[in-house]
Write a protein that holds these residues in place. Structure first.
Motif, PDB file in Angstrom:
ATOM      1  N   ASN A 131      19.914 -55.522 -60.351  1.00  0.00           N
ATOM      2  CA  ASN A 131      18.943 -54.615 -60.974  1.00  0.00           C
ATOM      3  C   ASN A 131      17.770 -55.373 -61.594  1.00  0.00           C
ATOM      4  O   ASN A 131      16.629 -54.933 -61.509  1.00  0.00           O
ATOM      5  CB  ASN A 131      19.631 -53.749 -62.035  1.00  0.00           C
ATOM      6  CG  ASN A 131      20.556 -52.721 -61.421  1.00  0.00           C
ATOM      7  OD1 ASN A 131      20.365 -52.286 -60.291  1.00  0.00           O
ATOM      8  ND2 ASN A 131      21.587 -52.319 -62.152  1.00  0.00           N
TER       9      ASN A 131
ATOM     10  N   ARG B  69      14.162 -51.823 -67.698  1.00  0.00           N
ATOM     11  CA  ARG B  69      14.887 -50.776 -66.951  1.00  0.00           C
ATOM     12  C   ARG B  69      16.227 -51.303 -66.433  1.00  0.00           C
ATOM     13  O   ARG B  69      17.199 -50.558 -66.359  1.00  0.00           O
ATOM     14  CB  ARG B  69      14.011 -50.206 -65.821  1.00  0.00           C
ATOM     15  CG  ARG B  69      12.785 -49.430 -66.343  1.00  0.00           C
ATOM     16  CD  ARG B  69      11.824 -49.065 -65.219  1.00  0.00           C
ATOM     17  NE  ARG B  69      10.601 -48.444 -65.709  1.00  0.00           N
ATOM     18  CZ  ARG B  69       9.550 -49.116 -66.149  1.00  0.00           C
ATOM     19  NH1 ARG B  69       9.542 -50.435 -66.174  1.00  0.00           N
ATOM     20  NH2 ARG B  69       8.480 -48.454 -66.589  1.00  0.00           N
ATOM     21  N   ARG B  73      19.934 -49.994 -67.718  1.00  0.00           N
ATOM     22  CA  ARG B  73      21.029 -49.625 -66.810  1.00  0.00           C
ATOM     23  C   ARG B  73      22.336 -50.309 -67.222  1.00  0.00           C
ATOM     24  O   ARG B  73      23.411 -49.712 -67.209  1.00  0.00           O
ATOM     25  CB  ARG B  73      20.696 -50.027 -65.366  1.00  0.00           C
ATOM     26  CG  ARG B  73      19.755 -49.084 -64.647  1.00  0.00           C
ATOM     27  CD  ARG B  73      19.501 -49.599 -63.228  1.00  0.00           C
ATOM     28  NE  ARG B  73      18.600 -48.759 -62.459  1.00  0.00           N
ATOM     29  CZ  ARG B  73      18.980 -47.712 -61.730  1.00  0.00           C
ATOM     30  NH1 ARG B  73      20.253 -47.364 -61.673  1.00  0.00           N
ATOM     31  NH2 ARG B  73      18.089 -47.009 -61.064  1.00  0.00           N
ATOM     32  N   ARG B  77      25.616 -48.366 -68.624  1.00  0.00           N
ATOM     33  CA  ARG B  77      26.857 -48.441 -67.850  1.00  0.00           C
ATOM     34  C   ARG B  77      27.976 -49.033 -68.689  1.00  0.00           C
ATOM     35  O   ARG B  77      29.074 -48.484 -68.765  1.00  0.00           O
ATOM     36  CB  ARG B  77      26.638 -49.286 -66.578  1.00  0.00           C
ATOM     37  CG  ARG B  77      27.917 -49.409 -65.769  1.00  0.00           C
ATOM     38  CD  ARG B  77      27.720 -50.184 -64.494  1.00  0.00           C
ATOM     39  NE  ARG B  77      29.014 -50.604 -63.982  1.00  0.00           N
ATOM     40  CZ  ARG B  77      29.227 -51.193 -62.816  1.00  0.00           C
ATOM     41  NH1 ARG B  77      28.197 -51.432 -62.016  1.00  0.00           N
ATOM     42  NH2 ARG B  77      30.444 -51.542 -62.432  1.00  0.00           N
ATOM     43  N   LEU B  87      23.638 -42.179 -66.852  1.00  0.00           N
ATOM     44  CA  LEU B  87      23.394 -42.579 -65.469  1.00  0.00           C
ATOM     45  C   LEU B  87      24.125 -41.685 -64.466  1.00  0.00           C
ATOM     46  O   LEU B  87      23.752 -41.625 -63.307  1.00  0.00           O
ATOM     47  CB  LEU B  87      23.831 -44.039 -65.245  1.00  0.00           C
ATOM     48  CG  LEU B  87      23.044 -45.107 -65.992  1.00  0.00           C
ATOM     49  CD1 LEU B  87      23.674 -46.479 -65.774  1.00  0.00           C
ATOM     50  CD2 LEU B  87      21.593 -45.129 -65.533  1.00  0.00           C
ATOM     51  N   SER B  95      23.738 -39.374 -59.604  1.00  0.00           N
ATOM     52  CA  SER B  95      23.141 -40.677 -59.907  1.00  0.00           C
ATOM     53  C   SER B  95      21.931 -40.918 -59.011  1.00  0.00           C
ATOM     54  O   SER B  95      20.967 -41.567 -59.431  1.00  0.00           O
ATOM     55  CB  SER B  95      24.156 -41.812 -59.770  1.00  0.00           C
ATOM     56  OG  SER B  95      24.641 -41.893 -58.454  1.00  0.00           O
ATOM     57  N   ASP B  99      18.235 -41.859 -60.237  1.00  0.00           N
ATOM     58  CA  ASP B  99      17.481 -42.977 -59.659  1.00  0.00           C
ATOM     59  C   ASP B  99      16.112 -42.523 -59.161  1.00  0.00           C
ATOM     60  O   ASP B  99      15.110 -43.222 -59.339  1.00  0.00           O
ATOM     61  CB  ASP B  99      18.261 -43.614 -58.506  1.00  0.00           C
ATOM     62  CG  ASP B  99      19.481 -44.393 -58.973  1.00  0.00           C
ATOM     63  OD1 ASP B  99      20.383 -44.647 -58.143  1.00  0.00           O
ATOM     64  OD2 ASP B  99      19.544 -44.761 -60.165  1.00  0.00           O
TER      65      ASP B  99
END
Lengths: 251, 219
Positions: A131, B69, B73, B77, B87, B95, B99
């Motif tokens: 990511n 970002r 995430r 999570r 999420l 999801s 996204d």
């Protein structure tokens, strides 16, 4: 399309074969599920990002052309799929998606297998690194290379205009600084997110495929041996070669 | 568990994005101030964490992350709970919608609103320079078109990814917190009732209020 599987149960090995139980099953093979659809022209770099993901995972897909020259991307039918009137859009059954990086994530997750896992979603730390470098591609790399691509390739060829050399110059400097970070990173790890190939690397391919041929851009890669080697390893992937062969040639 | 660390700057919109995620999940965290006014973000110590010399950076044990970002995430999570799941990672389709609208925030919304914020607020307040009104005007036109899409979307669903609040909504908060004080931007929101209601619902979240109270005024 149906495949008929014949299950023969409880065959007893008598001198003459006796079938005690026959079970016919008509099963729809999973690979014969309706193919996903991608709405985009071949030349769209964002669409290529999705096509690469589909090819890497080996998913069945259908590409539906959207004719930008006639403004099809702004038609009501396409706006219903992508409200920003851009390409690509994507459909899997009832699910309609847009934004190529989001579509890519979906494809790579849905069709993930033991030998193709480009998100490393089962590892909190590894997926975090994927990511990070996906964000770097979007926030650092693309913001430097896209204006160059737009000025050098899109403005003269699509809009029949004149490139803005000042914009090109400023962004070449930015791109050089970004690639310095990549050179340092790729001196530490084989790929961007770690020693494993991931969506973070793949996401760079579409625009670089064209931009690497620009005389202003090629030297930036040549001067950085780890970046150069990384790019060559991307180019040499079977999925990438297959997709590249279908992309239009630059004039 | 050792608290995670955020290397951040009080008015950095990207830093605020991470702080909001941490507050929403209720994680323990430590803020380490990186003084951008003195160039600390370009120091070797900080560049070792964020090689682009930007804020924020983030550390959880041995793991060092950057890009807000991506950090968001990770936080959402790792600290996901039955009552806080921004999420919707256990649903492939939900999801995917998160996204999509996270990408919209980054690729459509931020690209229009950030130049306005930068010209109207950062250039005069932080650099003592002059706003480029042409850039502001061009981007107000772009932002209006983006918000038209949002108005249509939010007429269909309560939040961007669906009828559930998600990181996609939250990700809009930081730059909007500042930009909504710009009259031309406020006017765009006021003219779009669903967008306006959505923004007000973001502002009214306890985590948003808590974080907003600590953001310095830009003058």
């Amino acid at each position: 399309m149906f495949t008929i599987h014949v299950y023969i149960k409880n065959i007893k090995s008598f001198p003459s074969l006796q079938l005690t139980f026959l079970e016919f099953q008509c099963v729809r093979k999973s690979s014969e599920m309706a193919a996903v659809k991608l709405f985009a022209p071949v030349m769209s770099t964002a669409a290529t990002r999705v096509v690469l993901c589909l090819e890497e995972v080996g998913a069945e897909y259908e590409r539906v052309d959207i004719d930008l020259a006639t403004g099809e991307h702004k038609s009501p039918a396409h706006l219903a799929r992508n409200p920003f009137g851009q390409v690509p859009a994507f459909q899997d059954g009832d699910l309609v998606l847009f934004e190529s990086r989001a579509i890519g994530r979906y494809v790579l997750r849905k069709f993930k297998s033991s030998d193709v896992d480009l998100l490393h979603g089962s590892s909190l730390e590894e997926s975090a690194m994927v990511n990070v470098w996906l964000e770097v591609e979007a926030q650092q790399y693309d913001k430097a290379i896209f204006p160059i691509f737009f000025q050098v390739m899109v403005i003269p060829n699509i809009f029949h205009g004149v490139s803005d050399e000042k914009v090109i110059g400023e962004n070449l400097e930015k791109l050089g600084r970004v690639l310095d970070v990549y050179e340092a990173r790729l001196s530490q790890t084989k790929y961007l997110a770690g020693d494993f190939f991931s969506f973070a690397d793949l996401s760079h391919y579409p625009i670089t495929h064209f931009a690497i041929k620009f005389p202003q851009v090629a030297p930036l890669f040549e001067a950085r041996p780890h970046v150069k080697a990384w790019w060559k390893s991307l180019e040499s992937r079977p999925a990438v070669k297959k997709v590249a062969a279908k992309l239009p040639q630059l004039s | 568990m050792a608290a995670v660390k955020v290397f951040c700057y009080a008015i950095s919109t990207a830093s605020i994005r991470v702080i909001l995620c941490l507050e929403e999940v209720g994680a323990e965290y430590e803020r380490v101030n990186i003084d951008m006014a003195t160039g600390e973000h370009k120091s070797p110590a900080h560049v070792a964490k964020n090689p682009f010399g930007q804020v924020p950076a983030f550390q959880d044990g041995d793991l060092v992350l950057f890009e807000s970002r991506a950090i968001g995430r990770y936080v959402l999570r790792k600290f996901k709970a039955s009552d806080v799941d921004l999420l919707h990672g256990s649903s492939l389709e939900e999801s995917a919608m998160v996204d999509v609208w996270l990408e919209v925030e980054a690729q459509q919304y931020d690209k229009a609103i950030f130049p306005i914020y930068y010209q109207a607020m950062i250039i005069p307040c932080f650099y003592g320079g002059t706003t480029d009104e042409k850039v502001v005007e061009e981007n107000l036109v772009k932002l209006a078109k983006v918000l038209d899409v949002y108005e249509a979307r939010l007429s269909q669903t309560k939040y961007l990814a669906g009828d559930f609040f998600s990181f996609a909504d939250l990700s809009h908060y930081p730059v909007t917190h500042f930009s909504i004080t710009i009259p031309q931007v406020a006017a765009l929101f006021d003219a779009r009732p669903h967008v306006k209601a959505w923004w007000e619902s973001l502002e009214s979240r306890p985590a948003s209020k808590k974080v907003a109270a600590k953001i310095p005024q830009l003058s």
